[in-house]
Scaffold this motif. Structure first.
Motif, mmCIF file in Angstrom:
data_model
loop_
_atom_site.group_PDB
_atom_site.id
_atom_site.type_symbol
_atom_site.label_atom_id
_atom_site.label_comp_id
_atom_site.label_asym_id
_atom_site.label_seq_id
_atom_site.Cartn_x
_atom_site.Cartn_y
_atom_site.Cartn_z
ATOM 1 N N UNK A 50 0.842 -1.203 0.000
ATOM 2 C CA UNK A 50 0.000 0.000 0.000
ATOM 3 C C UNK A 50 0.877 1.252 0.000
ATOM 4 N N UNK A 51 1.906 1.253 0.815
ATOM 5 C CA UNK A 51 2.837 2.368 0.893
ATOM 6 C C UNK A 51 3.489 2.618 -0.460
ATOM 7 N N UNK A 52 3.907 1.558 -1.118
ATOM 8 C CA UNK A 52 4.567 1.666 -2.411
ATOM 9 C C UNK A 52 3.601 2.120 -3.505
ATOM 10 N N UNK A 53 2.403 1.548 -3.548
ATOM 11 C CA UNK A 53 1.429 1.883 -4.589
ATOM 12 C C UNK A 53 0.963 3.340 -4.491
ATOM 13 N N UNK A 54 0.641 3.780 -3.297
ATOM 14 C CA UNK A 54 0.184 5.165 -3.122
ATOM 15 C C UNK A 54 1.321 6.136 -3.407
ATOM 16 N N UNK A 55 2.525 5.792 -2.988
ATOM 17 C CA UNK A 55 3.679 6.656 -3.243
ATOM 18 C C UNK A 55 3.966 6.840 -4.718
ATOM 19 N N UNK A 56 3.954 5.767 -5.456
ATOM 20 C CA UNK A 56 4.193 5.857 -6.900
ATOM 21 C C UNK A 56 3.049 6.613 -7.575
#
Length: 67
Positions: A50-56
């Motif tokens: 989730x952290x990676x997807x929202x960040x990208x």
């Protein structure tokens, strides 16, 4: 929190600060608010993916959204 989560939060926080400063300097509201969101959202993310997807997604948003 795992080490990966801490590293990603730090990375996206630094990128978010850069986006915020760039958006403020260029008077670009989308970049500015994406920067603020990148600084704050790691506190709300519950998983690494989730952290990676929202960040990208927030990194790419100013590229495709113009107001």
């Amino acid at each position: 929190m795992e080490t990966t989560d801490i590293f990603l939060a730090l990375l996206f926080g630094c990128v978010g600060f850069g986006y915020f400063m760039h958006g403020r300097r260029r008077q670009n509201i989308v970049t500015r608010y994406c920067g603020i969101a990148m600084i704050l959202y790691p506190y709300l993310a519950s998983s690494t993916w989730e952290l990676l997807a929202v960040g990208v997604g927030l990194i790419l948003a100013p590229r495709f959204i113009e107001i």
